[in-house]
Design an enzyme around this catalytic site. Structure first.
Site, PDB file in Angstrom:
ATOM      1  N   ASP A   1       0.828  -1.201   0.000  1.00 39.24           N
ATOM      2  CA  ASP A   1       0.000   0.000   0.000  1.00 39.24           C
ATOM      3  C   ASP A   1       0.869   1.259   0.000  1.00 39.24           C
ATOM      4  O   ASP A   1       1.981   1.252   0.522  1.00 39.24           O
ATOM      5  CB  ASP A   1      -0.911  -0.021   1.244  1.00 39.24           C
ATOM      6  CG  ASP A   1      -2.084   0.932   1.098  1.00 39.24           C
ATOM      7  OD1 ASP A   1      -2.363   1.382  -0.034  1.00 39.24           O
ATOM      8  OD2 ASP A   1      -2.715   1.239   2.119  1.00 39.24           O
TER       9      ASP A   1
ATOM     10  N   HIS B   1       2.451   3.228  -8.953  1.00 38.68           N
ATOM     11  CA  HIS B   1       2.316   1.797  -9.277  1.00 38.68           C
ATOM     12  C   HIS B   1       3.520   1.329 -10.094  1.00 38.68           C
ATOM     13  O   HIS B   1       4.044   0.239  -9.892  1.00 38.68           O
ATOM     14  CB  HIS B   1       1.026   1.547 -10.067  1.00 38.68           C
ATOM     15  CG  HIS B   1      -0.226   1.873  -9.311  1.00 38.68           C
ATOM     16  ND1 HIS B   1      -0.404   1.515  -7.989  1.00 38.68           N
ATOM     17  CD2 HIS B   1      -1.366   2.514  -9.679  1.00 38.68           C
ATOM     18  CE1 HIS B   1      -1.605   1.936  -7.590  1.00 38.68           C
ATOM     19  NE2 HIS B   1      -2.196   2.544  -8.597  1.00 38.68           N
TER      20      HIS B   1
ATOM     21  N   LEU C   1      11.677 -20.291  -4.956  1.00 36.96           N
ATOM     22  CA  LEU C   1      10.582 -19.431  -4.480  1.00 36.96           C
ATOM     23  C   LEU C   1       9.351 -19.573  -5.384  1.00 36.96           C
ATOM     24  O   LEU C   1       9.499 -19.719  -6.600  1.00 36.96           O
ATOM     25  CB  LEU C   1      11.057 -17.967  -4.527  1.00 36.96           C
ATOM     26  CG  LEU C   1      10.005 -16.910  -4.195  1.00 36.96           C
ATOM     27  CD1 LEU C   1       9.744 -16.865  -2.687  1.00 36.96           C
ATOM     28  CD2 LEU C   1      10.437 -15.522  -4.665  1.00 36.96           C
TER      29      LEU C   1
HETATM   30  C1  FPP Z   1      -2.113   0.116  -3.230  1.00 39.48           C
HETATM   31  O1  FPP Z   1      -1.584   1.425  -3.260  1.00 39.48           O
HETATM   32  C2  FPP Z   1      -1.602  -0.624  -4.354  1.00 39.48           C
HETATM   33  C3  FPP Z   1      -2.341  -1.267  -5.295  1.00 39.48           C
HETATM   34  C4  FPP Z   1      -3.801  -1.284  -5.293  1.00 39.48           C
HETATM   35  C5  FPP Z   1      -1.724  -1.954  -6.419  1.00 39.48           C
HETATM   36  C6  FPP Z   1      -0.464  -2.676  -6.133  1.00 39.48           C
HETATM   37  C7  FPP Z   1       0.323  -2.705  -7.363  1.00 39.48           C
HETATM   38  C8  FPP Z   1       1.669  -2.614  -7.441  1.00 39.48           C
HETATM   39  C9  FPP Z   1       2.556  -2.575  -6.289  1.00 39.48           C
HETATM   40  C10 FPP Z   1       2.361  -2.525  -8.734  1.00 39.48           C
HETATM   41  C11 FPP Z   1       2.008  -3.563  -9.702  1.00 39.48           C
HETATM   42  C12 FPP Z   1       2.289  -4.937  -9.243  1.00 39.48           C
HETATM   43  C13 FPP Z   1       2.825  -5.842 -10.025  1.00 39.48           C
HETATM   44  C14 FPP Z   1       2.950  -7.220  -9.571  1.00 39.48           C
HETATM   45  C15 FPP Z   1       3.341  -5.499 -11.344  1.00 39.48           C
HETATM   46  P1  FPP Z   1      -2.575   2.661  -3.386  1.00 39.48           P
HETATM   47  O2  FPP Z   1      -2.641   3.047  -4.807  1.00 39.48           O
HETATM   48  O3  FPP Z   1      -3.876   2.332  -2.758  1.00 39.48           O
HETATM   49  O4  FPP Z   1      -1.821   3.746  -2.577  1.00 39.48           O
HETATM   50  P2  FPP Z   1      -2.472   4.914  -1.713  1.00 39.48           P
HETATM   51  O5  FPP Z   1      -3.057   4.253  -0.487  1.00 39.48           O
HETATM   52  O6  FPP Z   1      -1.311   5.772  -1.392  1.00 39.48           O
HETATM   53  O7  FPP Z   1      -3.499   5.579  -2.560  1.00 39.48           O
END
Ligand code: FPP
Length: 227
Positions: free
Chosen positions: A12, A30, A124
């Site tokens: 997150d 992201h 892994l």
């Molecule tokens: C939460 O951060 C993150 C997500 C919903 C997506 C997670 C995706 C990635 C880490 C990148 C892509 C993954 C792969 C495997 C290629 P948020 O956007 O909710 O952050 P915020 O709370 O600051 O808004």
């Protein structure tokens, strides 16, 4: 020392990271987050971890703006395409949990192809949680049991979950400062050690990962018993 096989992460803080860095678009976070996924996968593999389960897209994430959803789908597709060599070079098996049927066809095909190419690896296992929600997973498992006409016990129910062949979660990490599980691995994390860090996912380094493992090693795990 505590046995450590499985670490699960709620990644997150990507959107906040992008804002903090002065970017106008959340998706930059992201994009940067995907780089941490790559680094951590190599690192976890080198450490001899068995399972690294990453929450990439939840059943609730469909509520996000259409453009962000579409970006995340394309990012996962591109990630899997680019990282196939990483999996092949590092003996990493690729798996997923979640209901893949609602994903774009191209991503479903990419996932199936990556699983097939890495199925024989025994290092892994990187497990991506995609369109995953623990409640959805449990409901699907219950319906499978009903369809089989069988009552269940803990072991047989385990086998109906998306994580059927995967060991329970030892460490569950959430970055980004919030202290909640957000419908992640509710069954599998029954006895996980929980770690919450304020670090935003794009700032989460392999050193911070190692610090958490060190702390885990010092915990007395009793699983409801006595020592
Ligand atoms: C939460 O951060 C993150 C997500 C919903 C997506 C997670 C995706 C990635 C880490 C990148 C892509 C993954 C792969 C495997 C290629 P948020 O956007 O909710 O952050 P915020 O709370 O600051 O808004």
């Amino acid at each position: 020392m505590n046995e450590l096989k499985h670490i699960a992460i709620i990644m997150d803080g990507n959107g906040r990271w992008a804002k903090q860095q002065g970017f106008l678009k959340r998706i930059v976070g992201h994009e940067e987050g995907a780089k941490r996924v790559r680094e951590l996968t190599i690192h976890a593999s080198n450490r001899g971890l068995k399972y690294l389960t990453l929450y990439a897209f939840s059943t609730e994430n469909w509520k996000r703006p259409e453009a962000e959803i579409s970006f995340l789908m394309k990012l996962m597709d591109r990630y899997l395409k680019n990282e196939l060599s990483l999996f092949l070079d590092n003996n990493v098996r690729f798996e997923t949990i979640g209901d893949l049927s609602k994903l774009p066809d191209s991503l479903q095909e990419r996932i199936a192809y990556t699983k097939e190419k890495t199925a024989h690896f025994d290092g892994l296992t990187q497990v991506l949680a995609v369109n995953y929600g623990a409640k959805d997973e449990i409901i699907r498992a219950v319906n499978k049991a009903i369809a089989l006409g069988e009552s269940v016990n803990e072991d047989s129910f385990d086998a109906l979950l998306d994580t059927k062949a995967i060991d329970p979660v030892d460490i569950l990490i959430r970055t980004g400062g919030d202290k909640r599980l957000s419908n992640y691995l509710l069954w599998q994390a029954a006895y996980s050690e929980l770690f919450f860090t304020d670090t935003l996912w794009p700032d989460f380094t392999t050193e911070k990962f190692d610090d958490i493992i060190k702390e885990f090693e010092s915990i007395e795990r009793r699983f409801g018993g006595v020592k």
